[in-house]
Design an enzyme around this catalytic site. Structure first.
Site, PDB file in Angstrom:
ATOM      1  CD  GLU A 195     -11.325 -43.459 -14.014  1.00  0.00           C
ATOM      2  OE1 GLU A 195     -11.600 -43.440 -15.377  1.00  0.00           O
ATOM      3  OE2 GLU A 195      -9.979 -43.391 -13.783  1.00  0.00           O
ATOM      4  N   PRO A 223     -13.950 -32.361 -20.337  1.00  0.00           N
ATOM      5  CG  PRO A 223     -13.068 -34.489 -20.673  1.00  0.00           C
ATOM      6  CD  PRO A 223     -13.465 -33.451 -19.758  1.00  0.00           C
ATOM      7  NE  ARG A 262      -5.092 -10.749 -21.415  1.00  0.00           N
ATOM      8  CZ  ARG A 262      -4.254  -9.836 -21.548  1.00  0.00           C
ATOM      9  NH1 ARG A 262      -3.283 -10.029 -20.644  1.00  0.00           N
ATOM     10  NH2 ARG A 262      -4.072  -9.179 -22.331  1.00  0.00           N
ATOM     11  CG  ASP A 300      -5.642  -9.456 -25.065  1.00  0.00           C
ATOM     12  OD1 ASP A 300      -4.604  -8.733 -25.101  1.00  0.00           O
ATOM     13  OD2 ASP A 300      -5.990  -9.565 -24.177  1.00  0.00           O
TER      14      ASP A 300
HETATM   15  N1  ADE Z   1     -10.783 -31.884 -17.141  1.00  0.00           N
HETATM   16  C1  ADE Z   1     -10.455 -32.939 -17.771  1.00  0.00           C
HETATM   17  N2  ADE Z   1     -10.247 -32.712 -18.928  1.00  0.00           N
HETATM   18  C2  ADE Z   1     -10.612 -31.333 -19.282  1.00  0.00           C
HETATM   19  C3  ADE Z   1     -10.602 -30.729 -20.503  1.00  0.00           C
HETATM   20  N3  ADE Z   1     -10.293 -31.058 -21.612  1.00  0.00           N
HETATM   21  N4  ADE Z   1     -11.180 -29.572 -20.295  1.00  0.00           N
HETATM   22  C4  ADE Z   1     -11.740 -28.667 -19.081  1.00  0.00           C
HETATM   23  N5  ADE Z   1     -11.686 -29.576 -18.084  1.00  0.00           N
HETATM   24  C5  ADE Z   1     -11.066 -30.920 -17.969  1.00  0.00           C
END
Ligand code: ADE
Length: 246
Positions: free
Chosen positions: A115, A88, A152, A167
């Protein structure tokens, strides 16, 4: 192209590699896809890949040794891959990134769990990529999204190249609306122009539909878009039509 996924949950990928666009790409030899079980690089009876966090003791962290050993083993057999860590904290994945990755010869995805991953692993990572501002328990589902979008884009994977080029996002616009038979259904009709056989007219109609949808559904994309001369002409017509309807 070649893709490796490094994971502690290889089973998750079993149906993914058999079905759909990715399955077809593998069967047709367009994509060489390898799933590597990170536990194969552990040395204890429990095949442990995680350990307690230094400092806080809160949560589990993926150990560096299995990942580095896997990477050394990989480099002893292949040339250096482009290494992606789904996180994230990464840059947001989009169509542009899917196209860019699909042009690489070899991409390795290292899936984190728990974690997080020992920070020293980042020294072998080329980029972190995110699928959105939320936290998953692991990178595996994100990798499926990356790979599906990339597959793709590999030439010859999707039947007709035009279907990829139309697309959503491919050219910065959303896709136009699609119709199939029956021509009339519950009082709703397929637009006449699509049945006209006039390809120039159909092309202009579809472009205007893509512009209209992008403007209404994703004004952020619309405002950023660099319009071609053809798109500008279609936009003028679209505005005239919208004005006439008011
Ligand atoms: N791993 C944990 N959360 C994630 C996310 N939002 N995007 C990509 N990989 C992740």
């Amino acid at each position: 192209m070649r893709i490796e996924v490094i994971t502690t949950l290889p089973e998750l990928f079993k149906p993914f590699v058999r079905m759909g666009v990715v399955g077809r790409a593998i069967q047709n030899g367009k994509l060489d896809f390898d799933i590597v079980n990170l536990r194969d690089y552990t040395h204890d009876a429990h095949r442990t890949t995680d350990d307690y966090a230094y400092g806080t003791g809160i949560g589990m962290v993926m150990k560096p040794e299995p990942i580095f050993e896997m990477f050394d083993d990989y480099l002893s057999k292949h040339s250096h891959p482009w290494v992606v860590f789904p996180s994230p904290q990464g840059k947001r994945f989009d169509q542009k990134k899917a196209i860019e990755l699909s042009k690489r010869e070899d991409v390795m995805f290292i899936c984190g769990r728990y974690e997080g991953v020992d920070e020293r692993v980042m020294t072998i990572v080329n980029e972190e990529l995110s699928i959105g501002d939320f936290v998953l328990s692991g990178g595996e589902t994100a990798v499926m999204i990356f790979v599906e979008a990339m597959a793709r884009m590999i030439p010859g994977v999707v039947g007709k190249q035009e279907s990829v080029e139309n697309d959503s996002f491919y050219n910065g616009l959303l896709d136009y609306g699609h119709y199939t038979r029956p021509s009339e259904y519950r009082g709703m009709s397929v637009p006449e122009v699509l049945k006209s056989g006039n390809h120039a007219k159909i092309g202009k109609y579809l472009l205007k539909d893509a512009l209209r949808r992008t403007m209404l559904k994703r004004p952020d994309l619309f405002l950023e878009h660099k319009f071609t001369v053809e798109e500008k002409a279609a936009l003028l017509e679209l505005f005239k039509e919208m004005h006439e309807k008011c």
